[in-house]
Motif scaffolding. Structure first.
Motif, PDB file in Angstrom:
ATOM      1  N   ALA A  52      12.644  17.382  18.757  1.00 30.28           N
ATOM      2  CA  ALA A  52      14.044  16.974  18.590  1.00 30.28           C
ATOM      3  C   ALA A  52      14.235  16.042  17.390  1.00 30.28           C
ATOM      4  N   TYR A  53      13.480  14.993  17.317  1.00 29.90           N
ATOM      5  CA  TYR A  53      13.653  14.010  16.250  1.00 29.90           C
ATOM      6  C   TYR A  53      13.454  14.649  14.882  1.00 29.90           C
ATOM      7  N   GLU A  54      12.392  15.408  14.760  1.00 30.03           N
ATOM      8  CA  GLU A  54      12.077  16.082  13.493  1.00 30.03           C
ATOM      9  C   GLU A  54      13.199  17.051  13.097  1.00 30.03           C
ATOM     10  N   MET A  55      13.659  17.843  14.044  1.00 25.46           N
ATOM     11  CA  MET A  55      14.683  18.845  13.727  1.00 25.46           C
ATOM     12  C   MET A  55      16.014  18.209  13.387  1.00 25.46           C
ATOM     13  N   MET A  56      16.387  17.187  14.114  1.00 21.82           N
ATOM     14  CA  MET A  56      17.656  16.515  13.831  1.00 21.82           C
ATOM     15  C   MET A  56      17.620  15.854  12.450  1.00 21.82           C
ATOM     16  N   GLY A  57      16.463  15.342  12.079  1.00 19.34           N
ATOM     17  CA  GLY A  57      16.322  14.652  10.805  1.00 19.34           C
ATOM     18  C   GLY A  57      16.181  15.570   9.603  1.00 19.34           C
ATOM     19  N   THR A  58      15.945  16.850   9.851  1.00 20.89           N
ATOM     20  CA  THR A  58      15.753  17.780   8.735  1.00 20.89           C
ATOM     21  C   THR A  58      16.856  18.831   8.666  1.00 20.89           C
ATOM     22  N   GLY A  59      17.985  18.526   9.273  1.00 23.75           N
ATOM     23  CA  GLY A  59      19.135  19.421   9.183  1.00 23.75           C
ATOM     24  C   GLY A  59      19.052  20.672  10.024  1.00 23.75           C
ATOM     25  N   ARG A  60      18.230  20.656  11.057  1.00 23.84           N
ATOM     26  CA  ARG A  60      18.076  21.833  11.907  1.00 23.84           C
ATOM     27  C   ARG A  60      18.673  21.612  13.292  1.00 23.84           C
ATOM     28  N   ALA A  61      19.680  20.768  13.360  1.00 16.37           N
ATOM     29  CA  ALA A  61      20.310  20.457  14.645  1.00 16.37           C
ATOM     30  C   ALA A  61      20.926  21.696  15.286  1.00 16.37           C
ATOM     31  N   GLN A  62      21.509  22.572  14.477  1.00 11.68           N
ATOM     32  CA  GLN A  62      22.135  23.779  15.040  1.00 11.68           C
ATOM     33  C   GLN A  62      21.108  24.666  15.732  1.00 11.68           C
ATOM     34  N   SER A  63      19.949  24.810  15.127  1.00  8.16           N
ATOM     35  CA  SER A  63      18.878  25.595  15.768  1.00  8.16           C
ATOM     36  C   SER A  63      18.460  24.945  17.071  1.00  8.16           C
TER      37      SER A  63
END
Length: 71
Positions: A52-63
């Motif tokens: 979660a943290y990694e994805m939210m921080g790299t613009g992958r929140a939609q995924s």
């Protein structure tokens, strides 16, 4: 073809095992799909929390949100 030859429980177990292997190789998106196909929603939740943290921080929140909708 595997669906015709393997009992459903064995097929689902193999899908979950393949997902685990993909995840260990860093192929998270593919692993999530196989976990979904195998019905291993607890594994999906674990991966979502792990990334979660990694994805939210790299613009992958939609995924992440898309995958979250599976559970």
């Amino acid at each position: 073809m595997a669906r015709q030859q393997l009992p459903p429980s064995e097929r689902l177990a193999l899908l979950a095992r393949a997902a685990h292997i993909l995840n260990r190789q860093g192929r998270t998106e593919e692993a999530l799909q196989l976990y979904r196909d195998s019905g291993a929603y607890d594994a999906i939740v674990a991966l979502l929390l792990e990334h979660a943290y990694e994805m939210m921080g790299t613009g992958r929140a939609q995924s992440w949100l898309h995958w979250h909708s599976w559970v």
